[in-house]
Enzyme design. Structure first.
Site, short mmCIF file in Angstrom:
data_model
loop_
_atom_site.label_atom_id
_atom_site.label_comp_id
_atom_site.label_asym_id
_atom_site.label_seq_id
_atom_site.Cartn_x
_atom_site.Cartn_y
_atom_site.Cartn_z
N ARG A 1 0.84 -1.19 0.00
CA ARG A 1 0.00 0.00 0.00
C ARG A 1 0.88 1.25 0.00
O ARG A 1 1.94 1.29 0.63
CB ARG A 1 -0.93 0.02 1.23
CG ARG A 1 -2.07 -0.97 1.15
CD ARG A 1 -3.09 -0.58 0.11
NE ARG A 1 -4.22 -1.48 0.03
CZ ARG A 1 -4.32 -2.52 -0.80
NH1 ARG A 1 -3.31 -2.81 -1.62
NH2 ARG A 1 -5.40 -3.28 -0.82
N HIS B 1 -0.40 0.31 -10.04
CA HIS B 1 -1.14 -0.61 -9.16
C HIS B 1 -1.68 -1.81 -9.94
O HIS B 1 -2.87 -2.11 -9.93
CB HIS B 1 -2.29 0.13 -8.47
CG HIS B 1 -2.72 -0.53 -7.18
ND1 HIS B 1 -3.21 0.17 -6.12
CD2 HIS B 1 -2.74 -1.83 -6.80
CE1 HIS B 1 -3.53 -0.66 -5.14
NE2 HIS B 1 -3.23 -1.88 -5.53
#
Length: 309
Positions: free
Chosen positions: A224, A272
């Site tokens: 993250r 991502h």
């Protein structure tokens, strides 16, 4: 009992089709269409609006569309009696393993350097190390981390792992707890962050941690964005302590146009995409938990709310 899909900014059509195929009689609502809130006992979500689950008095389960659950647990208005589940999927793990291996190999064989050399029309050979001379540290060696370790071992890399509690894996030296973190970091030529995001792990990738890594260490972050203190990374790359970084996750996605990561010669940016959930692959486990809820059975892949993962 109905199932509610909440995924603002994410097209839910493929999820709805997969749910209907797996469970033809299932009554499905899709946020924000009109629906009976009292009829909803099961929600499938990604990045729901904060506080929205307070509006569902009979909600019993919130299922994440992916392996991560911090987008759910970070909601301070989450009903306390609702269970949370995550996705555990072999295909996701395989995708993650392949992606991390690709980044490790690209760094170890200096491919980013050669890309820059090509752009600048320079012929600049540099030395490289062999796989068995490189030790990769996996920070957070859970289900996904284990698959990454397996991929790396298959390619002759040395692998060590760190977790909150001691774990034993074949050919992987295991470190656990705060007392062993420094020893783990000091041996990590390449550090792969795969920690869950919790209040304890937010901003863990900071100046203090980077300085415990060997000089010339390389960072890969596929967990993250909130794990990383961005300015600390830039400072340690620019002063030469870190050789660079590959980042797939960020505090703000997409990162802004003027962000310094875009043009930094030693930082690799990807949007991502390390491992992307495919609805057809994971919907069967969602439906299984939906049916388990109806039968009063224990749910699979339930999150321990006190730990956040």
């Amino acid at each position: 009992m109905s199932l509610l899909v909440i995924s603002p900014g994410k097209d839910p059509e493929a999820w709805v089709e997969a749910l209907k195929e797996q469970h033809p009689g299932l009554n499905i609502y899709v946020y924000p269409e009109d629906h009976d809130k009292e009829d909803v006992e099961f929600a499938l979500t990604w990045n729901h609006p904060r506080g929205i689950f307070q509006n569902y008095p009979n909600l019993k389960v919130i299922a994440s569309m992916g392996a991560g659950v911090d987008h759910i647990t970070s909601d301070e208005e989450l009903p306390k009696n609702v269970k949370i589940t995550k996705v555990v999927d072999n295909r996701l793990a395989e995708d993650m393993g392949t992606f991390v291996l690709s980044l490790v190999l690209a760094h170890q064989r200096n491919l980013l350097h050669y890309r820059e050399s090509q752009i600048n029309e320079k012929w600049e050979p540099v030395p490289y190390t062999r796989n068995n001379e490189v030790k990769v540290g996996i920070l957070g060696i859970g289900n996904l981390g284990q698959r990454v370790a397996h991929k790396l071992l298959q390619n002759d890399f040395k692998v060590i792992g760190f977790s909150k509690n001691k774990k034993e894996f074949e050919n992987v030296e295991s470190f656990a707890g705060e007392d062993e973190l420094d020893d783990f970091l000091e041996q990590s030529d390449i550090l792969v962050n795969m920690l869950p995001l919790t209040p304890d792990t937010e901003k863990i990738l900071n100046k203090e941690l980077f300085e415990k890594l060997p000089k010339g260490a390389y960072l890969i972050n596929v967990a993250r964005g909130e794990h990383l203190v961005e300015q600390d990374l830039l400072a340690k790359v620019d002063d030469g302590h870190l050789s660079g970084a590959a980042l797939d996750v960020f505090w703000e996605e997409p990162i802004r146009d003027e962000h310094p990561f875009w043009k930094h010669p030693k930082i690799r940016v990807t949007p991502h995409i390390a491992s992307v959930t495919q609805p057809n692959s994971v919907v069967p486990q969602i439906i299984e938990n939906y049916e388990r809820l109806q039968e009063g059975e224990e749910l699979k892949n339930e999150v321990k709310r006190d730990r956040g993962y």
